[in-house]
Design an enzyme around this catalytic site. Structure first.
Site, PDB file in Angstrom:
ATOM      1  CG  HIS A  43      -1.914   0.572   1.550  1.00 30.07           C
ATOM      2  ND1 HIS A  43      -2.939   1.121   2.193  1.00 30.07           N
ATOM      3  CD2 HIS A  43      -2.167   2.028   0.695  1.00 30.07           C
ATOM      4  CE1 HIS A  43      -3.784   1.166   1.523  1.00 30.07           C
ATOM      5  NE2 HIS A  43      -3.158   2.742   1.249  1.00 30.07           N
ATOM      6  CD  GLU A  70      -3.887  -2.479   0.946  1.00 23.94           C
ATOM      7  OE1 GLU A  70      -4.743  -3.380   0.428  1.00 23.94           O
ATOM      8  OE2 GLU A  70      -3.401  -2.173   1.992  1.00 23.94           O
ATOM      9  CG  HIS A 190      -8.497  -2.187   7.885  1.00 24.68           C
ATOM     10  ND1 HIS A 190      -7.671  -1.910   9.632  1.00 24.68           N
ATOM     11  CD2 HIS A 190      -7.874  -1.582   7.557  1.00 24.68           C
ATOM     12  CE1 HIS A 190      -7.099  -1.212   9.548  1.00 24.68           C
ATOM     13  NE2 HIS A 190      -6.703  -0.969   8.300  1.00 24.68           N
TER      14      HIS A 190
HETATM   15  N1  PXP Z   1      -6.498  -3.772   2.972  1.00 28.39           N
HETATM   16  C1  PXP Z   1      -6.696  -2.484   3.492  1.00 28.39           C
HETATM   17  C2  PXP Z   1      -7.505  -2.117   2.516  1.00 28.39           C
HETATM   18  C3  PXP Z   1      -6.016  -1.745   3.846  1.00 28.39           C
HETATM   19  O1  PXP Z   1      -5.662  -0.726   3.705  1.00 28.39           O
HETATM   20  C4  PXP Z   1      -4.958  -2.251   4.990  1.00 28.39           C
HETATM   21  C5  PXP Z   1      -3.847  -2.212   5.856  1.00 28.39           C
HETATM   22  O2  PXP Z   1      -2.839  -1.309   4.942  1.00 28.39           O
HETATM   23  C6  PXP Z   1      -4.925  -3.818   5.466  1.00 28.39           C
HETATM   24  C7  PXP Z   1      -5.969  -4.428   4.122  1.00 28.39           C
HETATM   25  C8  PXP Z   1      -4.866  -4.541   6.085  1.00 28.39           C
HETATM   26  O3  PXP Z   1      -5.030  -4.736   7.059  1.00 28.39           O
HETATM   27  P1  PXP Z   1      -3.975  -4.486   8.633  1.00 28.39           P
HETATM   28  O4  PXP Z   1      -2.414  -4.155   8.507  1.00 28.39           O
HETATM   29  O5  PXP Z   1      -4.910  -3.927   9.863  1.00 28.39           O
HETATM   30  O6  PXP Z   1      -3.817  -6.450   8.494  1.00 28.39           O
END
Ligand code: PXP
Length: 237
Positions: A43, A70, A190
């Site tokens: 990301h 992403e 997330h």
């Molecule tokens: N999906 C998206 C769109 C995110 O922005 C993130 C965090 O960068 C994640 C998934 C992964 O989340 P986590 O780091 O809490 O596992």
């Protein structure tokens, strides 16, 4: 089968904190794959405090599992994605400077804009996923954008799971049925972790992929990266 895509942003954050190439982000990505991860997610945020734009080329040429980029679809971000052509691009509505992604797209309000971007990315052979909350009208509008998949924002699930797991999963289980009717593929991410992942997977049977970063890095402190990845894979069996 639900694929585990490891989000390596936090590894980049540790590397960036000292300025040298340690830990080596590329090596960690390839080790994640060796240890069983079926995808790598990055990301690149506008301030590049995690994965940097310059990391994307080397990762794209070395990662052999599914590569997912992403981010918010700014001009720079879209150019980066189109240049490197990952397997999947997940679009998130984060404002610049966001600490982390904390809500999904309002696909009704942004329908025309998203439709144009989805078409552009798909025209480059890139699968598109939209980060979204489990709200029926937003899923219908997501379908209208032409996206291939949606990624459920699971932050609220993870929070509510500790209070009442049946209530926490309900909107996601209902939204998953709607996605099946709409023929939208489902990803999720997330705040998923070793406690709440299996329950989510069991109630969202058509879950294609989870992207997990923060908890994998935290668990690796205690269990090591290899054990941790295998523990997550076990939850998804
Ligand atoms: N999906 C998206 C769109 C995110 O922005 C993130 C965090 O960068 C994640 C998934 C992964 O989340 P986590 O780091 O809490 O596992």
């Amino acid at each position: 089968m639900t694929k585990l895509s490891v989000n390596i942003n936090k590894i980049a954050l540790i590397r960036n904190s000292r300025g040298a190439n340690y830990p080596d982000l590329l090596k960690v990505a390839l080790d994640c794959e060796t240890f069983g991860a079926q995808g790598i997610t990055v990301h690149p945020r506008p301030d590049q405090r995690h994965v940097k734009y310059s990391d994307i080329g080397p990762l794209k040429s070395s990662v052999t599992t599914e590569f997912n980029i992403e981010g918010y679809p700014s001009k720079d971000f879209l150019e980066l994605v189109i240049q490197h052509k990952p397997d999947q691009c997940t679009l998130v509505p984060d404002l610049p400077g966001a600490l982390t992604s904390d809500n999904g797209w309002d696909t009704n309000t942004h329908l025309a804009h998203l439709k144009e971007i989805v078409k552009r990315l798909q025209g480059e052979g890139i699968r598109v996923s939209l980060f979204i909350d489990p709200i029926a009208e937003r899923l219908h509008a997501a379908k209208d954008t032409g996206t291939d998949r949606i990624e459920f924002y699971t932050g609220p699930y993870a929070h509510d799971y500790n209070i009442n797991m049946e209530e926490a999963i309900l909107p996601f289980a209902q939204a998953a049925k709607l996605c099946e009717d709409l023929d939208l593929g489902i990803n999720a991410g997330h705040d998923l972790n070793l406690d709440n992942l299996k329950y989510f997977k069991n109630h969202v049977p058509n879950l294609l992929e989870v992207s997990i970063g923060h908890a994998i890095v935290c668990d690796s402190i205690y269990y090591g990266l290899k054990n941790t990845i295998q523990m997550y894979l076990k939850q998804l069996q």
